[in-house]
Design an enzyme around this catalytic site. Structure first.
Site, mmCIF file in Angstrom:
data_model
loop_
_atom_site.group_PDB
_atom_site.id
_atom_site.type_symbol
_atom_site.label_atom_id
_atom_site.label_comp_id
_atom_site.label_asym_id
_atom_site.label_seq_id
_atom_site.Cartn_x
_atom_site.Cartn_y
_atom_site.Cartn_z
ATOM 1 N N GLY A 1 0.820 -1.198 0.000
ATOM 2 C CA GLY A 1 0.000 0.000 0.000
ATOM 3 C C GLY A 1 0.858 1.254 0.000
ATOM 4 O O GLY A 1 2.083 1.203 0.139
ATOM 5 N N CYS A 2 0.205 2.402 -0.145
ATOM 6 C CA CYS A 2 0.932 3.676 -0.245
ATOM 7 C C CYS A 2 1.559 4.082 1.087
ATOM 8 O O CYS A 2 2.768 4.349 1.158
ATOM 9 C CB CYS A 2 0.013 4.761 -0.780
ATOM 10 S SG CYS A 2 -1.581 4.892 0.066
ATOM 11 N N TYR A 3 0.766 4.137 2.153
ATOM 12 C CA TYR A 3 1.337 4.452 3.467
ATOM 13 C C TYR A 3 2.427 3.444 3.862
ATOM 14 O O TYR A 3 3.497 3.840 4.347
ATOM 15 C CB TYR A 3 0.246 4.459 4.537
ATOM 16 C CG TYR A 3 -0.674 5.655 4.552
ATOM 17 C CD1 TYR A 3 -0.178 6.955 4.622
ATOM 18 C CD2 TYR A 3 -2.061 5.480 4.542
ATOM 19 C CE1 TYR A 3 -1.037 8.047 4.664
ATOM 20 C CE2 TYR A 3 -2.930 6.568 4.582
ATOM 21 C CZ TYR A 3 -2.418 7.849 4.644
ATOM 22 O OH TYR A 3 -3.270 8.924 4.693
#
Length: 344
Positions: free
Chosen positions: A149-151
């Site tokens: 994921g991005c985070y």
């Protein structure tokens, strides 16, 4: 030429994947699916792609057509890849999943955070977590890749050098992260409306965000022991970008942290350790598959502050997926990804 299929091409990660693959010299998108937009030409849906996909239209998912591809990307909500990945793998097709379906190694933990039972727990043993800076060799041999994921991407890349070196107190990690609105997806939602998100910033999911167990899993593996992480995400009035401000207490203040980070990422094509004293900006990575990092030790104490920025749709999603594609098929890892960030 690598024959590519995409399941779910109408969201932001889907169109970003199309944009990147349009410029990839060794990949050809043969199938792209969307139940709601079946029959619509890709170039009509996305005018920015006119001249790149003029003969390609969205279609209803078809296992036979997808199974004829060398690799299938899933740019779908969670749960979709559970239902289709097994059949594709049995047909010999590689799967690169941009959703959260195979990121967590524990099916029970996944069900706790995503509110439904894991639909394909038998495939978890085959899933490789697609963070190239950690799992490059495993990615080369993978059948099923779970794109981070991005985070989690921005946070793990920021903390990894400290934890791998045993320098950080793993029980007291803090990730204060900000995201652009595109991170919420393309679906209609009141919180994503311009009048709601513009000229405002707010924290959300302080009690617990779905990316928390994913980040914790990666940091635990890096540290080789249990970790304690406080993760607070924020929504900011920008379209793209993740800015992670990371805090850790170090057990040895004599170590040259700048040298540590530079050595750890010296051979990584998509991690840029900036000069000492730098403050990376999200706009510097907009449209680029790059994570820019700066490390600080304010007042020379034992508290370290790491600043990490990525484009949530590129290094935080579709660009990282293409990076995994390149590794998986033995190509130059940078192929189709040498875009500079967009300024202004």
């Amino acid at each position: 030429m690598i024959k590519v299929g995409i399941v779910g091409g109408t969201g932001y990660t889907g169109v970003e994947l199309l944009r990147l693959l349009a410029q990839h010299p060794q990949a050809e998108v043969a199938v792209i699916t969307s139940r709601s937009e079946a029959g619509v030409a890709v170039a009509d849906m996305y005018p920015n792609l006119r001249g790149h996909y003029d003969g390609l239209a969205f279609s209803v998912p078809d296992s036979k057509a997808l199974g004829a591809c060398d690799v299938v990307f899933f740019a779908t909500p969670h749960g979709v890849a559970h239902a289709l990945a097994g059949e594709l793998l049995a047909a010999g097709t590689k799967v690169i999943d941009l959703s959260a379906d195979f990121r967590l190694q524990d099916a029970t933990e996944w069900g706790k955070w995503y509110g439904q039972p894991h639909g394909a727990p038998e495939l978890l043993k085959d899933a490789v977590y697609g963070l190239p800076e950690v799992n490059r060799e495993k990615i080369r041999q993978a059948r099923l890749i779970a794109v981070p994921g991005c985070y989690p991407t921005a946070t793990q890349l920021g903390f990894l050098p400290l934890l791998e070196a045993g320098l950080a107190d793993p029980s007291r990690l803090i990730a204060d992260c900000k995201s652009g609105v595109s991170g919420a997806g393309r679906g209609a939602a009141v919180g994503s409306l311009f009048c709601e998100a513009g000229e405002s910033m707010k924290a959300y999911a302080v009690k617990g965000h779905r990316h928390l167990p994913e980040i914790s899993q990666g940091l635990r593996l890096a540290a080789g022991k249990d970790i304690g992480l406080t993760f607070v995400p924020h929504l900011t009035p920008m379209i793209r970008g993740i800015h992670a401000t990371l805090y850790a207490n170090v057990v040895d203040t004599s170590v040259d942290l700048q040298a540590l980070f530079e050595k750890r990422y010296a051979d990584e094509p998509f991690v840029d350790v900036m000069p000492a004293g730098s403050h990376p900006e999200t706009r510097s990575v907009r449209g680029a598959n790059v994570c820019r990092i700066a490390v600080h030790r304010p007042q020379g104490g034992d508290l370290v502050v790491v600043l990490s920025v990525i484009d949530n749709l590129v290094k935080g999603a579709s660009g990282q997926a293409v990076q995994n594609l390149n590794i998986l098929f033995g190509l130059d890892e940078r192929m189709g990804l040498s875009h500079a960030g967009l300024l202004p």
